[in-house]
Enzyme design. Sequence first.
Site, PDB file in Angstrom:
ATOM      1  N   TYR A  32      10.121  29.036-115.836  1.00 50.24           N
ATOM      2  CA  TYR A  32       9.709  30.342-116.343  1.00 50.24           C
ATOM      3  C   TYR A  32       8.552  30.212-117.323  1.00 50.24           C
ATOM      4  O   TYR A  32       8.171  29.096-117.721  1.00 50.24           O
ATOM      5  CB  TYR A  32      10.892  31.058-117.008  1.00 50.24           C
ATOM      6  CG  TYR A  32      11.274  30.549-118.382  1.00 50.24           C
ATOM      7  CD1 TYR A  32      11.891  29.311-118.551  1.00 50.24           C
ATOM      8  CD2 TYR A  32      10.999  31.293-119.528  1.00 50.24           C
ATOM      9  CE1 TYR A  32      12.226  28.845-119.811  1.00 50.24           C
ATOM     10  CE2 TYR A  32      11.334  30.830-120.793  1.00 50.24           C
ATOM     11  CZ  TYR A  32      11.956  29.606-120.932  1.00 50.24           C
ATOM     12  OH  TYR A  32      12.271  29.144-122.176  1.00 50.24           O
ATOM     13  N   LYS A 146       9.438  23.783-118.454  1.00 58.81           N
ATOM     14  CA  LYS A 146       9.965  25.055-118.963  1.00 58.81           C
ATOM     15  C   LYS A 146      10.985  25.576-117.945  1.00 58.81           C
ATOM     16  O   LYS A 146      10.718  26.483-117.165  1.00 58.81           O
ATOM     17  CB  LYS A 146       8.824  26.042-119.226  1.00 58.81           C
ATOM     18  CG  LYS A 146       9.194  27.068-120.302  1.00 58.81           C
ATOM     19  CD  LYS A 146       7.981  27.744-120.878  1.00 58.81           C
ATOM     20  CE  LYS A 146       8.298  28.974-121.697  1.00 58.81           C
ATOM     21  NZ  LYS A 146       9.138  28.801-122.859  1.00 58.81           N
ATOM     22  N   GLU A 178      11.868  19.221-131.668  1.00 57.23           N
ATOM     23  CA  GLU A 178      11.377  20.596-131.821  1.00 57.23           C
ATOM     24  C   GLU A 178      12.553  21.449-132.270  1.00 57.23           C
ATOM     25  O   GLU A 178      13.497  20.917-132.859  1.00 57.23           O
ATOM     26  CB  GLU A 178      10.752  21.080-130.508  1.00 57.23           C
ATOM     27  CG  GLU A 178      11.688  20.992-129.322  1.00 57.23           C
ATOM     28  CD  GLU A 178      11.084  21.466-128.003  1.00 57.23           C
ATOM     29  OE1 GLU A 178      10.051  22.156-128.005  1.00 57.23           O
ATOM     30  OE2 GLU A 178      11.686  21.164-126.956  1.00 57.23           O
ATOM     31  N   LEU A 202       8.706  20.770-125.511  1.00 56.91           N
ATOM     32  CA  LEU A 202       7.921  21.680-124.677  1.00 56.91           C
ATOM     33  C   LEU A 202       6.488  21.707-125.232  1.00 56.91           C
ATOM     34  O   LEU A 202       6.308  21.873-126.442  1.00 56.91           O
ATOM     35  CB  LEU A 202       8.505  23.092-124.707  1.00 56.91           C
ATOM     36  CG  LEU A 202       7.775  24.006-123.735  1.00 56.91           C
ATOM     37  CD1 LEU A 202       8.304  23.818-122.327  1.00 56.91           C
ATOM     38  CD2 LEU A 202       7.884  25.452-124.145  1.00 56.91           C
TER      39      LEU A 202
END
Length: 285
Positions: A32, A146, A178, A202
């Site tokens: 996505y 993702k 993250e 990411l």
Amino acid sequence: MDIVYLNGEFLPLDQARVPVLDRGFIFGDGVYEVIPVYSRRPFRLPQHLERLARSLAAIRLANPLTDGEWTRLIGEIVARNTGDDQSVYLQVTRGVARRDHAFPKEAKQTVFMMSGPLVTPAHELVENGVPCITGIDYRWLKCDVKSVSLLGNCLLRQSAAEAGAAEIVLFRDGNLTEASASNVFVIRKGTLLSPPKSHLILPGITYDVVLELAEAVGIPIELRAISEREVRSADELWLTSSTREVLAIVTLDGKSVGSGKPGPVFKRLYPAFQEFKRRVMRQAA
Ligand SMILES: Cc1ncc(COP(=O)(O)O)c(C=O)c1O
């Protein structure tokens, strides 16, 4: 009523249906993107489409549309929904097939897209910053994809929500990765630190914007492994994402970060980010 896009058709949200055997539903087998839209113009669209192409290639799924087709459809979904600032969500799954882990021989990708109001942090949150907790990054080893398989991220974010925190800052093998839905930046002695891009994080579109702006305004940058100790004794910590933009973390596990207020480097970078957005949007007009 929101208008969404599903497999070639625009239709009201409550009429959009996906078969239960869709591999997105059964396996989380899809990817996505979330694209912020300011004044009805998608921000950094080529970069989002490039990341989408990389995610699709990583899961060995053909891109169902060309960049030109994506651009046209995204423009149309924005036009069909209300609000000048929107957040476009799109996902591509491996389609409908009898349940079997291995890829189906014949299945057509499911393409879904929706757009809602873009809710960026309220002025008060930007001024005062947000509390965060920390946790162990127990997600998989392809965090650069993702993927719609977000169970790890959901469990982690839920523990932040239950602690009254905005986010959970994650460590893997003693180093910062993250947060559950944002990248993390660390300021120590005036230098901006962040983990380099790898399979463990990411590659945020906002991460890139922040690095470009830091360079432009003369903030020294180091992309390297950052230990948990360095995070816990940082002068400033920031979260970045397409919807949160740049947000200061002011407490970590209940302990003040630096002065306990958004710090001086944040106060240089944040206005630069807002100005950059305005400039890009004017150029796109
Ligand atoms: C795990 C994770 N890291 C980082 C980000 C930030 O990426 P971007 O700046 O492209 O929104 C996101 C965004 O949703 C995310 O889910």
